[in-house]
Design a protein around this motif. Sequence first.
Motif, PDB file in Angstrom:
ATOM      1  N   GLY A 100       7.722  -1.052   7.907  1.00 31.63           N
ATOM      2  CA  GLY A 100       6.614  -1.681   7.174  1.00 31.63           C
ATOM      3  C   GLY A 100       5.252  -1.073   7.501  1.00 31.63           C
ATOM      4  N   ASP A 101       5.237  -0.002   8.307  1.00 32.46           N
ATOM      5  CA  ASP A 101       3.956   0.606   8.711  1.00 32.46           C
ATOM      6  C   ASP A 101       3.242   1.217   7.503  1.00 32.46           C
ATOM      7  OD1 ASP A 101       2.119   1.192  10.660  1.00 32.46           O
ATOM      8  OD2 ASP A 101       3.025   3.110  11.214  1.00 32.46           O
ATOM      9  N   HIS A 102       1.932   1.078   7.467  1.00 33.70           N
ATOM     10  CA  HIS A 102       1.187   1.646   6.346  1.00 33.70           C
ATOM     11  C   HIS A 102       1.062   3.163   6.467  1.00 33.70           C
ATOM     12  CE1 HIS A 102      -1.019  -2.448   5.659  1.00 33.70           C
ATOM     13  NE2 HIS A 102       0.135  -2.379   5.024  1.00 33.70           N
ATOM     14  N   GLN A 103       1.254   3.825   5.329  1.00 40.07           N
ATOM     15  CA  GLN A 103       1.130   5.279   5.303  1.00 40.07           C
ATOM     16  C   GLN A 103      -0.329   5.675   5.059  1.00 40.07           C
ATOM     17  OE1 GLN A 103       4.153   6.828   2.842  1.00 40.07           O
ATOM     18  NE2 GLN A 103       3.561   8.963   3.056  1.00 40.07           N
ATOM     19  N   TRP A 104      -1.002   4.852   4.290  1.00 39.87           N
ATOM     20  CA  TRP A 104      -2.427   5.096   4.003  1.00 39.87           C
ATOM     21  C   TRP A 104      -3.070   3.733   3.796  1.00 39.87           C
ATOM     22  CZ3 TRP A 104      -5.734   3.787  -0.001  1.00 39.87           C
ATOM     23  CH2 TRP A 104      -6.959   4.485  -0.072  1.00 39.87           C
ATOM     24  N   TYR A 105      -4.040   3.410   4.614  1.00 40.39           N
ATOM     25  CA  TYR A 105      -4.758   2.163   4.375  1.00 40.39           C
ATOM     26  C   TYR A 105      -6.246   2.372   4.620  1.00 40.39           C
ATOM     27  CZ  TYR A 105      -5.921  -2.616   3.658  1.00 40.39           C
ATOM     28  OH  TYR A 105      -6.473  -3.755   3.104  1.00 40.39           O
ATOM     29  N   VAL A 106      -7.023   2.199   3.562  1.00 34.78           N
ATOM     30  CA  VAL A 106      -8.483   2.241   3.661  1.00 34.78           C
ATOM     31  C   VAL A 106      -8.984   0.998   2.923  1.00 34.78           C
ATOM     32  CG1 VAL A 106     -10.563   3.481   2.936  1.00 34.78           C
ATOM     33  CG2 VAL A 106      -8.615   4.760   3.822  1.00 34.78           C
ATOM     34  N   PRO A 136       0.816  -1.224   0.000  1.00 33.76           N
ATOM     35  CA  PRO A 136       0.000   0.000   0.000  1.00 33.76           C
ATOM     36  C   PRO A 136       0.850   1.274   0.000  1.00 33.76           C
ATOM     37  CG  PRO A 136      -0.938  -1.590   1.521  1.00 33.76           C
ATOM     38  CD  PRO A 136       0.385  -2.159   1.067  1.00 33.76           C
ATOM     39  N   ASN A 137       2.095   1.189   0.519  1.00 35.73           N
ATOM     40  CA  ASN A 137       2.936   2.396   0.567  1.00 35.73           C
ATOM     41  C   ASN A 137       3.458   2.803  -0.807  1.00 35.73           C
ATOM     42  OD1 ASN A 137       2.455   2.384   3.247  1.00 35.73           O
ATOM     43  ND2 ASN A 137       4.520   1.838   3.891  1.00 35.73           N
ATOM     44  N   ARG A 138       3.240   1.940  -1.792  1.00 42.46           N
ATOM     45  CA  ARG A 138       3.673   2.317  -3.149  1.00 42.46           C
ATOM     46  C   ARG A 138       2.546   3.007  -3.922  1.00 42.46           C
ATOM     47  NH1 ARG A 138       6.964  -2.519  -2.548  1.00 42.46           N
ATOM     48  NH2 ARG A 138       5.513  -3.951  -3.558  1.00 42.46           N
ATOM     49  N   LEU A 139       1.410   3.200  -3.280  1.00 44.61           N
ATOM     50  CA  LEU A 139       0.304   3.900  -3.953  1.00 44.61           C
ATOM     51  C   LEU A 139       0.650   5.387  -4.097  1.00 44.61           C
ATOM     52  CD1 LEU A 139      -2.688   2.291  -1.993  1.00 44.61           C
ATOM     53  CD2 LEU A 139      -2.025   1.838  -4.364  1.00 44.61           C
ATOM     54  N   PRO A 140       0.115   6.027  -5.133  1.00 41.52           N
ATOM     55  CA  PRO A 140       0.410   7.451  -5.306  1.00 41.52           C
ATOM     56  C   PRO A 140      -0.367   8.287  -4.287  1.00 41.52           C
ATOM     57  CG  PRO A 140      -1.093   6.676  -7.015  1.00 41.52           C
ATOM     58  CD  PRO A 140      -0.756   5.488  -6.188  1.00 41.52           C
ATOM     59  N   LEU A 141       0.338   8.783  -3.275  1.00 38.91           N
ATOM     60  CA  LEU A 141      -0.340   9.528  -2.210  1.00 38.91           C
ATOM     61  C   LEU A 141      -0.051  11.022  -2.326  1.00 38.91           C
ATOM     62  CD1 LEU A 141       0.331   7.175   0.851  1.00 38.91           C
ATOM     63  CD2 LEU A 141      -1.682   7.242  -0.629  1.00 38.91           C
ATOM     64  N   VAL A 142      -1.028  11.789  -1.905  1.00 41.86           N
ATOM     65  CA  VAL A 142      -0.892  13.239  -1.922  1.00 41.86           C
ATOM     66  C   VAL A 142      -0.903  13.693  -0.462  1.00 41.86           C
ATOM     67  CG1 VAL A 142      -1.979  15.372  -2.752  1.00 41.86           C
ATOM     68  CG2 VAL A 142      -2.365  13.211  -3.980  1.00 41.86           C
ATOM     69  N   GLU A 143       0.021  14.582  -0.106  1.00 41.59           N
ATOM     70  CA  GLU A 143       0.036  15.069   1.273  1.00 41.59           C
ATOM     71  C   GLU A 143      -0.955  16.220   1.422  1.00 41.59           C
ATOM     72  OE1 GLU A 143       3.877  16.037   2.877  1.00 41.59           O
ATOM     73  OE2 GLU A 143       2.975  16.918   4.681  1.00 41.59           O
ATOM     74  N   GLN A 144      -1.881  16.084   2.346  1.00 32.32           N
ATOM     75  CA  GLN A 144      -2.827  17.163   2.644  1.00 32.32           C
ATOM     76  C   GLN A 144      -2.478  17.746   4.016  1.00 32.32           C
ATOM     77  OE1 GLN A 144      -6.728  15.391   2.201  1.00 32.32           O
ATOM     78  NE2 GLN A 144      -6.560  15.331  -0.026  1.00 32.32           N
TER      79      GLN A 144
END
Length: 354
Positions: free
Chosen positions: A313-319, A144-152
């Motif tokens: 290995g902690d998730h940065q974003w997981y939904v 999941p950490n390789r997903l394209p994330l945007v910082e808000q």
Amino acid sequence: MSVALVTGSAGLIGSEAARHFAGLGMHVVGLDNDMRKYFFGEDGSTAWSLVNLTSKLGDSYTHYDVDIRDRDVLKKIFERYGRDISLVIHTAAQPSHDWAAKEPFTDFDVNAVGTLNVLEYTRQHSPDAAFIFCSTNKVYGDTPNRLPLVEQETRYEIDANHQFANGITEDMTIDNSMHSIFGVSKVAADVAVQEYGRYFGMKTASFRGGTLTGPAHSAAELHGFLAYLMRCVMEGRTYNLFGYKGKMVRDAIHSHDVLTAFEAFFRSPRSGEVYNLGGGRFSNTSHLEAFAIAEKIAGKEAKVNYVEQARMGDHQWYVSDMAKFQAHYPDWQMTYNVPAILNEIYEANADKWM
Ligand SMILES: NC(=O)c1ccc[n+]([C@@H]2O[C@H](COP(=O)([O-])OP(=O)(O)OC[C@H]3O[C@@H](n4cnc5c(N)ncnc54)[C@H](O)[C@@H]3O)[C@@H](O)[C@H]2O)c1
């Protein structure tokens, strides 16, 4: 007599399961040896929860202080109830990502071999039972950490056009990523549960949990994020916040909503299924957002010690995307969002933690 056998019956999900199925008129056989105290110290002990359970459920509950690694004792319990067991809910586990690296043998013996023990005795003695396993989103490792994330401002978010914009589906690969030692033992168990469905035709499901939470969590630093966060704010304890500027996102599902999902599966079980199980788009939060809600509820300021290094290995974003489960069980609905969950954790523990 219809028996629900619940492993980890004094834990968060196990105790909710015991209350839920006893409430439906089943006899509940619970197995728990308070190993959570060994993992996380006094904060983690579930002894208080067992006292509540036995006093509340009376004759509809039978407890065994047994270790799921102990095959001889486990076998005797399954022999005793045999085909009366129509449901197995397997929640007993070493549940922490970080703790697992301390004692990999213990983690694997409890999570992987322990699950095989419960599965195999179910097959030998109660083969028609529905078998529900509490797996975890850590089976996806850090993919999941390789997903394209945007910082808000207060959280990370996924690109709105991405295929996982509504949450991560069960199609995400579980291969080629960093899982943590905990993730490895849970993958082994998750796959074994699927295989007992496919190979032996048993009615099994692995539910890959996001943040499972609720007032019955014995909140400890290494496990039980929302309950522990609320506890820290209430007690004035310092919360160690690891990495990602506190903007990492978790989806949180209340144990009540977990149990209504388990009941739906029990009433109409399938074979070898895998479901993601979390708050999804309905109920998710970053750490920063959770602090703000908790502070408002408790009327106290959070004390936070920020540590730059994120947990390995902690998730940065997981939904979680709950669409597959909802398609199979369209009557099931989630009822709690994050503020409602935090409110309830506060109300239920005000005497203990304030
Ligand atoms: N809580 C979460 O956020 C979360 C998220 C994803 C997956 N899960 C999974 O859901 C399950 C339940 O989680 P929980 O939060 O209720 O955990 P919990 O720690 O509150 O409950 C587990 C219970 O199992 C007992 N136990 C542990 N090892 C045992 C052993 N060897 N023999 C007998 N009993 C033993 C513990 O004493 C504890 O009471 C676990 O498998 C966990 O990995 C939890």
